[in-house]
Scaffold this active site. Sequence first.
Site, short mmCIF file in Angstrom:
data_model
loop_
_atom_site.label_atom_id
_atom_site.label_comp_id
_atom_site.label_asym_id
_atom_site.label_seq_id
_atom_site.Cartn_x
_atom_site.Cartn_y
_atom_site.Cartn_z
N ASP A 126 40.03 37.18 52.55
CA ASP A 126 38.50 37.32 51.72
C ASP A 126 37.80 36.72 52.36
OD1 ASP A 126 37.44 36.30 48.84
OD2 ASP A 126 37.81 33.89 49.59
N TYR A 164 29.79 36.18 52.25
CA TYR A 164 29.62 37.79 52.13
C TYR A 164 28.35 37.45 51.04
CZ TYR A 164 33.39 39.29 54.98
OH TYR A 164 34.52 39.21 55.93
N GLY A 165 28.29 36.85 50.14
CA GLY A 165 27.48 36.92 48.95
C GLY A 165 25.64 37.74 49.10
N ASN A 190 34.94 39.59 45.53
CA ASN A 190 34.04 40.67 44.80
C ASN A 190 33.81 41.08 45.98
OD1 ASN A 190 35.04 40.10 41.81
ND2 ASN A 190 35.85 38.29 42.65
N THR A 191 32.33 40.57 46.56
CA THR A 191 31.19 41.21 46.94
C THR A 191 32.08 42.13 47.94
OG1 THR A 191 30.77 38.98 47.10
CG2 THR A 191 29.96 40.54 48.42
N GLU A 195 33.41 26.04 49.56
CA GLU A 195 33.25 26.19 51.57
C GLU A 195 33.06 24.66 51.37
OE1 GLU A 195 34.94 27.93 53.10
OE2 GLU A 195 33.79 29.83 51.76
N CYS A 253 33.96 35.98 41.69
CA CYS A 253 33.80 34.96 42.70
C CYS A 253 35.57 34.47 43.37
CB CYS A 253 33.25 35.01 43.19
SG CYS A 253 32.97 33.66 44.68
N THR A 254 36.15 35.16 43.79
CA THR A 254 37.19 34.19 43.86
C THR A 254 37.22 32.13 44.13
OG1 THR A 254 37.71 34.89 45.95
CG2 THR A 254 39.22 36.58 44.35
#
Length: 275
Positions: free
Chosen positions: A10, A42-43, A74-75, A151, A183-184
């Site tokens: 991830d 990452y998004g 997901n990204t 985060e 999104c995880t």
Amino acid sequence: MNNLPIGIFDSGVGGLTVARAVRDQLPHESITYVGDTAHTPYGPKPIARVREYALSVLDDMVEQGVKMLVIACNTASAAMLRDAHERYDVPVLEVIQPAVRSAVSITKNGRVGLIGTVGTIKSRAYDDLFSIRDDITLFTRACPRFVEFVEEGVTAGPELHRVAIEYLTELKEANIDTLVLGCTHYPFLRGAISRVMGSGVRLVSSDIETANDVYRVLAEHGLMRGDSHPAEYRYKATGDNADTFLLLAERLLGSGVPSVDLITTGTRGIDIIQD
């Protein structure tokens, strides 16, 4: 081969929800988890850059030895899933299709919402999968600050609630009955999201459904690990700040982490070993 770990990747800590689900369903399987915390989130990043970061980490994981890759981001899945399938000889799973299957199975009115990172929403990866069902209307909303909250270890509070209202009101007014957490990281925020959406909206996350896929693929490929030796869990991150990662790891996995080793594997990382 069967005794090699399952590799779960991830962009940060969110994929630990998937790791926990896999661990619950397959307690005899070893797991190597890598969070690319040096480059999270990452998004907002360009798809090409996400692809570069993700494939670099996956290359390392395969080189070090895993029997399966799970892209718990997901990204990253939207950016390079096809590349990963073509690049590696081990089975590669992701988190998008399991979430879509679950949403399709539970919606009653055919009005489904999707929240995700900017990259995931722009990729239209979910739109393409839902589009094969003409009885379902998909409503999407990018929620970039949700990853920042997670985060930073913030999973409740007035600022989060204010942002959740800002992001989710339009989806609530669309009369959706199902909301995909695309999104995880977002399962950390279930409380805040449910508070805004109300009890009439079912939340769908991919962790359990992805674990089901892991079980199925291991069984189909004859890759199940025997139970003669205890499973080993290794948690790694490419950043240099262990505190938030460790706090959320303990919260998600339900147990403490006894030791933390700083290592270098191509990039500077945090290697967390739990027996």
